[in-house]
Design a protein around this motif. Structure first.
Motif, PDB file in Angstrom:
ATOM      1  N   ARG A  44       0.840  -1.196   0.000  1.00 20.74           N
ATOM      2  CA  ARG A  44       0.000   0.000   0.000  1.00 20.74           C
ATOM      3  C   ARG A  44       0.870   1.238   0.000  1.00 20.74           C
ATOM      4  NH1 ARG A  44      -3.167  -0.648   5.559  1.00 20.74           N
ATOM      5  NH2 ARG A  44      -3.501  -2.615   4.565  1.00 20.74           N
ATOM      6  N   LEU A  45       0.323   2.307  -0.496  1.00 27.82           N
ATOM      7  CA  LEU A  45       1.044   3.569  -0.589  1.00 27.82           C
ATOM      8  C   LEU A  45       0.896   4.329   0.723  1.00 27.82           C
ATOM      9  CD1 LEU A  45       2.642   5.176  -2.712  1.00 27.82           C
ATOM     10  CD2 LEU A  45       0.525   6.340  -3.288  1.00 27.82           C
ATOM     11  N   VAL A  46       2.026   4.759   1.318  1.00 32.26           N
ATOM     12  CA  VAL A  46       2.006   5.538   2.558  1.00 32.26           C
ATOM     13  C   VAL A  46       2.901   6.759   2.395  1.00 32.26           C
ATOM     14  CG1 VAL A  46       1.523   3.573   4.059  1.00 32.26           C
ATOM     15  CG2 VAL A  46       3.870   4.202   3.612  1.00 32.26           C
ATOM     16  N   ARG A  47       2.660   7.749   3.235  1.00 34.05           N
ATOM     17  CA  ARG A  47       3.474   8.964   3.226  1.00 34.05           C
ATOM     18  C   ARG A  47       4.389   8.927   4.445  1.00 34.05           C
ATOM     19  NH1 ARG A  47       2.738  13.392   0.290  1.00 34.05           N
ATOM     20  NH2 ARG A  47       0.605  12.817  -0.205  1.00 34.05           N
ATOM     21  N   THR A  48       5.696   9.151   4.221  1.00 35.75           N
ATOM     22  CA  THR A  48       6.671   9.138   5.309  1.00 35.75           C
ATOM     23  C   THR A  48       6.594  10.438   6.099  1.00 35.75           C
ATOM     24  OG1 THR A  48       8.409  10.088   3.942  1.00 35.75           O
ATOM     25  CG2 THR A  48       8.241   7.679   3.977  1.00 35.75           C
ATOM     26  N   ARG A  52       7.530  12.123   1.678  1.00 33.70           N
ATOM     27  CA  ARG A  52       7.654  11.277   0.487  1.00 33.70           C
ATOM     28  C   ARG A  52       6.560  10.211   0.485  1.00 33.70           C
ATOM     29  NH1 ARG A  52      11.921   7.928   0.759  1.00 33.70           N
ATOM     30  NH2 ARG A  52      12.041   8.213   2.995  1.00 33.70           N
ATOM     31  N   GLN A  53       6.161   9.790  -0.714  1.00 34.70           N
ATOM     32  CA  GLN A  53       5.235   8.671  -0.849  1.00 34.70           C
ATOM     33  C   GLN A  53       6.044   7.432  -1.194  1.00 34.70           C
ATOM     34  OE1 GLN A  53       2.121   9.448  -3.616  1.00 34.70           O
ATOM     35  NE2 GLN A  53       0.987  10.723  -2.195  1.00 34.70           N
ATOM     36  N   THR A  55       5.957   2.831  -1.073  1.00 33.11           N
ATOM     37  CA  THR A  55       5.104   1.652  -1.002  1.00 33.11           C
ATOM     38  C   THR A  55       5.505   0.814   0.198  1.00 33.11           C
ATOM     39  OG1 THR A  55       4.885   1.621  -3.398  1.00 33.11           O
ATOM     40  CG2 THR A  55       4.317  -0.395  -2.228  1.00 33.11           C
ATOM     41  N   THR A  86       6.168   4.277   9.115  1.00 37.14           N
ATOM     42  CA  THR A  86       5.304   5.138   9.926  1.00 37.14           C
ATOM     43  C   THR A  86       4.688   4.335  11.057  1.00 37.14           C
ATOM     44  OG1 THR A  86       3.329   4.694   8.608  1.00 37.14           O
ATOM     45  CG2 THR A  86       4.659   6.587   7.943  1.00 37.14           C
ATOM     46  N   SER A 104       3.378   0.772   9.390  1.00 36.37           N
ATOM     47  CA  SER A 104       3.602   0.447   7.973  1.00 36.37           C
ATOM     48  C   SER A 104       5.100   0.286   7.774  1.00 36.37           C
ATOM     49  CB  SER A 104       3.079   1.570   7.077  1.00 36.37           C
ATOM     50  OG  SER A 104       1.687   1.686   7.222  1.00 36.37           O
ATOM     51  N   GLU A 106       8.590  -0.988   5.129  1.00 38.53           N
ATOM     52  CA  GLU A 106       9.106  -1.205   3.777  1.00 38.53           C
ATOM     53  C   GLU A 106      10.035  -2.386   3.769  1.00 38.53           C
ATOM     54  OE1 GLU A 106      11.306   2.098   2.236  1.00 38.53           O
ATOM     55  OE2 GLU A 106      12.407   2.384   4.057  1.00 38.53           O
TER      56      GLU A 106
END
Length: 106
Positions: A44-48, A52-53, A55, A86, A104, A106
């Motif tokens: 899923r796409l998350v924002r740090t 930054r965006q 995956t 995050t 979330s 990576e």
């Protein structure tokens, strides 16, 4: 405060909380073994925190008192090691919604 029912946290993970950068790179505090969690390995796409965006390759929820700042190292049940992007504490005081920590990675 209601917590996530333990019966829903079916996985066991290991969390090494991030302690900052040292002379030899990232430093971690003592590992927290056998943390009950519910792991979702769908991307899923998350924002740090710096905007930054990215995956996330996995997301998990655990109890509300989990110490897992961004940068922490997590070992999943299958042995794969990932890094926290995050961390969010979800609470709803006065409502019958369980409090939890969502991370979330990576």
């Amino acid at each position: 405060m209601t917590r996530v029912p333990p019966a829903l946290l079916r996985h066991r993970i290991v969390v090494e909380p991030y302690a900052g950068e040292g002379a030899y790179g990232a430093q971690y505090r003592h590992a927290i073994p056998d943390v009950p969690a519910l792991v979702d390995e769908s991307p899923r796409l998350v924002r740090t925190t710096d905007g930054r965006q990215v995956t996330a390759s996995a997301t998990f929820i655990a109890g509300p008192l989990l110490d897992c700042p961004p940068g922490s190292r997590i070992t999943l049940p299958d042995g794969r090691t990932i890094t926290a992007i995050t961390t969010a504490l979800h609470t709803a005081p006065g409502l019958p919604i369980p409090a939890n920590t969502e991370v979330s990675c990576e």
